[in-house]
Design an enzyme around this catalytic site. Structure first.
Site, PDB file in Angstrom:
ATOM      1  N   CYS A 158       0.113 -12.564   7.027  1.00 23.70           N
ATOM      2  CA  CYS A 158      -0.380 -11.389   6.313  1.00 23.70           C
ATOM      3  C   CYS A 158      -0.016 -10.151   7.130  1.00 23.70           C
ATOM      4  O   CYS A 158      -0.524  -9.969   8.241  1.00 23.70           O
ATOM      5  CB  CYS A 158      -1.900 -11.497   6.148  1.00 23.70           C
ATOM      6  SG  CYS A 158      -2.585 -10.131   5.204  1.00 23.70           S
ATOM      7  N   CYS A 192       0.658  -5.070  -0.163  1.00 26.30           N
ATOM      8  CA  CYS A 192       0.989  -6.352   0.468  1.00 26.30           C
ATOM      9  C   CYS A 192       2.037  -6.055   1.530  1.00 26.30           C
ATOM     10  O   CYS A 192       3.147  -5.629   1.205  1.00 26.30           O
ATOM     11  CB  CYS A 192       1.536  -7.312  -0.592  1.00 26.30           C
ATOM     12  SG  CYS A 192       2.076  -8.884   0.081  1.00 26.30           S
TER      13      CYS A 192
HETATM   14  N1  LIG Z   1      -0.906 -13.900  -0.100  1.00 27.79           N
HETATM   15  C1  LIG Z   1       0.149 -14.045   0.895  1.00 27.79           C
HETATM   16  C2  LIG Z   1      -0.420 -13.813   2.316  1.00 27.79           C
HETATM   17  C3  LIG Z   1      -0.975 -12.418   2.478  1.00 27.79           C
HETATM   18  C4  LIG Z   1       0.116 -11.409   2.354  1.00 27.79           C
HETATM   19  C5  LIG Z   1      -0.318  -9.964   2.242  1.00 27.79           C
HETATM   20  N2  LIG Z   1      -1.731  -9.696   2.157  1.00 27.79           N
HETATM   21  C6  LIG Z   1       0.324  -9.152   3.355  1.00 27.79           C
HETATM   22  O1  LIG Z   1      -0.181  -8.084   3.705  1.00 27.79           O
HETATM   23  O2  LIG Z   1       1.410  -9.593   3.829  1.00 27.79           O
HETATM   24  C7  LIG Z   1       0.704 -15.451   0.834  1.00 27.79           C
HETATM   25  O3  LIG Z   1      -0.066 -16.393   0.697  1.00 27.79           O
HETATM   26  O4  LIG Z   1       1.927 -15.599   0.972  1.00 27.79           O
END
Ligand SMILES: N[C@H](CCC[C@H](N)C(=O)O)C(=O)O
Length: 256
Positions: free
Chosen positions: A73, A197
């Protein structure tokens, strides 16, 4: 059970942060993870992040999506750096361990500069991109990102035959002037749109570079602005920094 937590957000991607250096939090209790993320019955967040000790590095960061799955993340890593500073674990520079390996980061005023792992491969699917920046990202360029039904269109791709097994994050990108993009993201493991994200912004920026854009690239996410800078040699990207604010919103205690 009493759990002390800190709530952080990075451009609207929000997290329950727990100082787990005493290892009291049960990492196997995925129902508890989901409950903490629940926006009605718990604290409410896009994920849970544990900070634990590491024998050589400043700390280890363990990230959980609300469904209990784990991945890198980017925004959560930036929040973890700010949280580690607030705990007195670091000053303004750090090296820590995440699920995809060691990351360095530094704090400059209210922004965290997070060094992402190199990206040396990508896949083209028609006009779309598939790029892994520590988490897998499907990148689709659209004329107007605000006209997209992110949840329905995102789910259609995330649960398609190609991705239904392992999942994928789905990003809708609109090219803007001044080397910038508008981005909206459907996140795997959250199974909903998030306000930004970090790994998705990174993947979107690299796809833009593959289309000829120069570093740095500004990403206008729903929850705020992030920047991605990098060095490019052909299709290989190094020195990739995800840059943006990360801040504490509140702290509290939850009794479950
Ligand atoms: N949901 C994403 C992980 C969190 C990514 C996101 N919150 C970031 O800031 O990179 C996954 O399972 O691939």
């Amino acid at each position: 059970m009493v759990i002390q937590f800190h709530k952080y957000q990075g451009t609207g991607n929000d997290f329950v942060m727990i100082d787990n250096r005493d290892l009291k939090f049960d990492k196997s209790d995925l129902l508890l993870i989901g409950r903490l993320c629940d926006r009605r019955f718990g604290v409410g967040a896009d994920g849970v992040i544990l900070i634990e000790n590491h024998p050589e590095l400043d700390f280890e960061m363990i990230y959980f999506n609300p469904d209990g799955s784990q991945s890198l993340c980017g925004n959560g890593s930036r929040c973890a750096v700010m949280f580690a500073k607030s705990l007195g674990i670091i000053d303004n520079e750090t090296e820590f361990l995440a699920i995809d390996g060691v990351h360095s980061a530094f704090i400059d005023e209210d922004e965290v500069h997070l060094l992402m792992n190199d990206v040396a491969e990508h896949e083209l699917i028609g006009n779309d991109f598939l790029i892994n920046t520590g988490s897998p990202h499907y990148i689709k360029y659209v004329p107007n990102a605000h006209d997209i039904d992110v949840v329905q269109t995102g789910r259609d791709i995330r649960y398609s035959d190609r991705f239904k097994e392992d999942g994928v994050n789905v990003n809708f990108i609109e090219e803007c002037p001044n080397n910038s993009l508008v981005i909206r993201t459907y996140e795997r493991g959250v199974e909903n749109e998030t306000l930004s994200c970090g790994t998705g912004c990174t993947a979107a920026a690299l796809s833009f570079a593959l289309k000829g854009a120069e570093s740095p690239i500004r990403l206008n996410a729903v929850g705020g602005e992030l920047q991605v800078s990098f060095n490019q040699e052909g299709d290989i990207f190094k020195d990739i920094y995800l840059i943006g604010p990360a801040e504490k919103v509140f702290e509290g205690v939850i009794e479950l």
